[in-house]
Scaffold this motif. Structure first.
Motif, mmCIF file in Angstrom:
data_model
loop_
_atom_site.group_PDB
_atom_site.id
_atom_site.type_symbol
_atom_site.label_atom_id
_atom_site.label_comp_id
_atom_site.label_asym_id
_atom_site.label_seq_id
_atom_site.Cartn_x
_atom_site.Cartn_y
_atom_site.Cartn_z
ATOM 1 N N UNK A 223 0.824 -1.211 0.000
ATOM 2 C CA UNK A 223 0.000 0.000 0.000
ATOM 3 C C UNK A 223 0.859 1.263 0.000
ATOM 4 N N UNK A 224 1.921 1.256 0.798
ATOM 5 C CA UNK A 224 2.832 2.403 0.847
ATOM 6 C C UNK A 224 3.444 2.655 -0.533
ATOM 7 N N UNK A 225 3.838 1.565 -1.206
ATOM 8 C CA UNK A 225 4.449 1.693 -2.534
ATOM 9 C C UNK A 225 3.456 2.255 -3.542
ATOM 10 N N UNK A 226 2.192 1.808 -3.477
ATOM 11 C CA UNK A 226 1.182 2.332 -4.402
ATOM 12 C C UNK A 226 0.985 3.829 -4.181
ATOM 13 N N UNK A 227 0.865 4.229 -2.920
ATOM 14 C CA UNK A 227 0.657 5.648 -2.619
ATOM 15 C C UNK A 227 1.875 6.482 -3.027
ATOM 16 N N UNK A 228 3.064 5.920 -2.889
ATOM 17 C CA UNK A 228 4.266 6.630 -3.311
ATOM 18 C C UNK A 228 4.227 6.912 -4.809
ATOM 19 N N UNK A 229 3.692 5.964 -5.564
ATOM 20 C CA UNK A 229 3.554 6.175 -7.016
ATOM 21 C C UNK A 229 2.542 7.274 -7.319
ATOM 22 N N UNK B 291 2.753 8.351 2.633
ATOM 23 C CA UNK B 291 1.887 8.080 3.777
ATOM 24 C C UNK B 291 2.679 7.874 5.060
ATOM 25 N N UNK B 292 3.948 7.540 4.939
ATOM 26 C CA UNK B 292 4.757 7.342 6.144
ATOM 27 C C UNK B 292 4.957 8.650 6.911
ATOM 28 N N UNK B 293 4.851 9.786 6.231
ATOM 29 C CA UNK B 293 4.872 11.087 6.917
ATOM 30 C C UNK B 293 3.657 11.197 7.834
ATOM 31 N N UNK B 294 2.506 10.806 7.321
ATOM 32 C CA UNK B 294 1.277 10.827 8.112
ATOM 33 C C UNK B 294 1.362 9.831 9.269
#
Length: 281
Positions: free
Chosen positions: A86-92, A97-100
């Motif tokens: 999920x993190x990788x998808x959002x990064x794209x 999201x890791x900031x949040x």
């Protein structure tokens, strides 16, 4: 039989149902009643009944058990591999999201397993029965066949939390190439979730003297604004929210202004990119 059009039209014609029921039937991955029999039913109401998907019963399962099922489900949806996907998808999508997550100190995204019954199987092993999974909004059950499968498939997942930070619902964003699936799949009404009351709100209501609420249409839009506010050191000033319905109810409106005597509310949408509302009490 021969049919023209897309798979949804084919399901509608063979099963004698509307668009919504056809999509639900296809999304549940359960066998279609008439599609392989070579005929279109003459009694569309009977066909519709055969495709009925069981809905959550707010009075059947205790609220505490619904919350427990949602919490255990969220733990499964956020195992290291699924969370990383999920993190990788959002990064794209240019959303870190890791900031949040570093700001809220909790997991803010998850991912569905690869198997169509992956979550159902895992939660059954944890002692949850089928009624509890349906009532928590985590599973589909075909009332004709009695079969049960995951409510969310091929989606990244975003939690909706209550004031006590309990997960009360999950929003699924389609990441597959199946355009027939809705972009966002919102949670159904349950004993703990109601779309006219609950919001996706990644940051707390603002207590800043010049606080602003930003109402957006997309869950990922709200998340992106939250990340930008945190990076700018303005997390206490901006409160992005999104509702699952078409309108913001008065209950939701009161919730997002946080009891402030004066609050600016920005409503952003695809058709009207910015509307300002200034609230006085």
């Amino acid at each position: 039989m021969r049919a023209k059009g897309d798979v949804i039209q084919w399901a509608r014609e063979t099963e004698g149902v509307g668009v919504h029921d056809a999509i639900q039937a296809l999304d549940s991955r359960q066998p279609l009643t008439n599609a392989w029999a070579g005929h279109t039913p003459t009694d569309s109401r009977a066909a519709s009944r055969s495709l009925t998907v069981d809905h959550p019963d707010p009075d059947r399962t205790p609220t505490s058990r619904v919350l427990e099922a949602l919490q255990v489900a969220w733990e499964h949806y956020t195992t290291p591999d699924l969370h990383a996907a999920a993190v990788a998808y959002l990064a794209r999508r240019s959303i870190d999201v890791e900031v949040l997550e570093a700001h809220t100190l909790r997991t803010e995204t998850g991912h569905t397993p690869s198997q169509a019954e992956g979550l159902v199987t895992a939660l059954q092993a944890e002692g949850f029965n089928n009624n509890e999974l349906v009532d928590a909004g985590l599973a589909h059950r075909n009332t004709n066949h009695g079969t049960i499968s995951d409510f969310y498939r091929q989606r990244i997942l975003i939690p909706i939390r209550d004031d006590q930070q309990h997960v009360i619902g999950i929003i699924g964003r389609n990441i597959s190439d199946q355009q027939r699936w809705a972009k966002y799949k919102n949670p159904p009404r349950t004993a703990v979730y109601d779309k006219s009351i609950n919001l996706y709100q990644p940051l707390p209501a603002s207590t800043h003297p010049r606080g602003q609420v930003i109402v957006v249409e997309g869950t990922l839009d709200a998340m992106a604004i939250a990340v930008a506010a945190i990076r700018a050191g303005q997390a206490s000033r901006f409160c992005p929210v999104t509702q699952s319905g078409r309108e913001l109810s008065m209950l939701q409106f009161d919730q997002v202004i946080g009891g402030s005597s004066q609050m600016r509310v920005w409503v952003a949408s695809a058709g009207d990119p910015r509307v300002e509302v200034e609230v006085f009490r």
